[in-house]
Design an enzyme around this catalytic site. Sequence first.
Site, PDB file in Angstrom:
ATOM      1  CG  HIS A   1      50.686 -34.063 -26.871  1.00 24.11           C
ATOM      2  ND1 HIS A   1      50.574 -35.092 -27.790  1.00 24.11           N
ATOM      3  CD2 HIS A   1      51.439 -34.557 -25.864  1.00 24.11           C
ATOM      4  CE1 HIS A   1      51.233 -36.160 -27.349  1.00 24.11           C
ATOM      5  NE2 HIS A   1      51.757 -35.849 -26.175  1.00 24.11           N
TER       6      HIS A   1
ATOM      7  CG  ASP B   1      47.182 -36.725 -27.928  1.00 22.31           C
ATOM      8  OD1 ASP B   1      47.196 -35.664 -28.584  1.00 22.31           O
ATOM      9  OD2 ASP B   1      47.546 -37.818 -28.406  1.00 22.31           O
TER      10      ASP B   1
END
Length: 420
Positions: free
Chosen positions: A264, A241
Site C-alpha cells: 500500500h 499493506d
Amino acid sequence: MASARSLVAKANNTNVGSLILMTLVLGSCVANGEDLDARRGLAAVAGNPTVFDITKNGAVGNGATDSSKAFLNTWLQVCASPVPATLLVPKGDFLAGPVIFAGPCKSKVTVEVQGTIIAPPSGYPTPEWFLFEHVDNVVLTGPGTFHGKGEAVWKADGCGKKLNCNLPPTSLKFRNILNLDISGISSVNAKAFHMFLVKTKNVNVQNIKITAPAESPNTDGIHLSNAVNVHIADSLIATGDDCISVGRGSTNVTVERVTCGPGHGLSVGSLGKYPNEENVAGIHFKNCIMKDTDNGLRIKSWGGSSPSTAVDITFEDITMTNVKNPIIIDQNYGSRGGDSKVAISNVLFKNVRGTTITKDEVQIMCSKSVPCKGVSVVDVELNFVGDKGGHPSASGGLVGALCDNANVIFGGKLSFPLPK
C-alpha cells in the site's frame, strides 16, 4: 536477585507462560552503553565462550519440535553475560514462540539467526510473536528467516479499516529499546505486522527482506510508533499493506533506497486514530523504488481526531512503476467521521518519475478544520499506462490533480494539468 544460572535451572521445569514472566523480571544488570558497531561475527569463532547456541539448551531444528524453552533459556545466559554475548540460531528449522527477550541486560546482546524460525499457528497470550523490550544495545542479524505462517490465519482476519480490532500477532516487536541495529534477516508471511518499532530510539535497519502476498491483510512491513532517530535503508519490502508506515510520535526518520511493492505504499500515518496522539516531525523518504503498489507516497489521518501536528515531511527522488494513487494526502481515512484535527504542514513531493495506472496523479484532500499548509509538488513526471482510477471533472473529463482545503505550490516539470 536470582542468578542467570539458577533461573535457567528453574526454566527446565517451567512452562512457556512462566518462562515469559521469568524473563520479564530478569533485572540483575544495567546496560553499559557499548558502541553498536563493536565486535560482529562472534558465532564464527569456534568455541567462543560468549556465543550461546540454542541447540546446546535443547532446541531441535526439525521444524516440528517446540524449542521455545531453549530460546528463553539461552536468552537468560546471554542477557546475564558481563561482556557482549551472542544468542546463535544455527542452520535448521526451529519451531518456537511466543518468545519475550526482556532486559535490562549486563552488556550488549546480539541475536544471530542463520536458520529459519517458524511461528506456531496459535497460543499467543500477547500480541507479539517475538518481543524485545527494555534492552539497550541490541543487534539482530541474519542471514536467517522469521516465518510467521500467516497464511494459516489471514482468511479469518477481517480488520480492514475498523477502529477497534484485535490484530493477529506481530512477528517482531521492539519496545523501549535504546540503540538497535537490524540487518540481514528476512521476514516471511507475518500474521499481521512484520516489524513494529515502538518507544524505541536510535534504530538502524538495513539489508532486510520482507515478503507476503499482495492480498495478505494488515501485513505492514515496518510500522513505527513513538520511534525516534530511525534509519531504514537498502531493503526490499513486498507485502499486503503499507511497506513502511510512520505513526504517532515518530520523529527524525529517514527511509532511503528501499524497494516497495506490492503493498500500500510508503505512508505517514494513519494519524489521529487514538486520543491525544503525539506529534510527528522530520520524516524523509528518498531514492526509493515503488512497483505495483495500491498507493504511492501517502499521508493519512482519521476524521474526528484530537489535535496534533505532522510537519517537515519529504518524499524525494522516487521511481514508480504501475502505481495507483501516486501522491496522496487523505485526511478522511477510516470510517469515523468528523474533521481531522491533524495539522499537516511543510510537505514536499519532489522528483517523482515513472508510470501510473491512475489519472489523478496528485490528490491533496485535507481537513476543513485544519487545512494543509506549505505543500509543494515539484518535478512530477508520471506517464499514465492504464485505465483505472480517475475522478470526473465538471465537464465529464479527467483531471490530473485534485486539491481540497490545501495551500499547494506546484513547480518544475509536471506531467498533469493543474487544478483550477
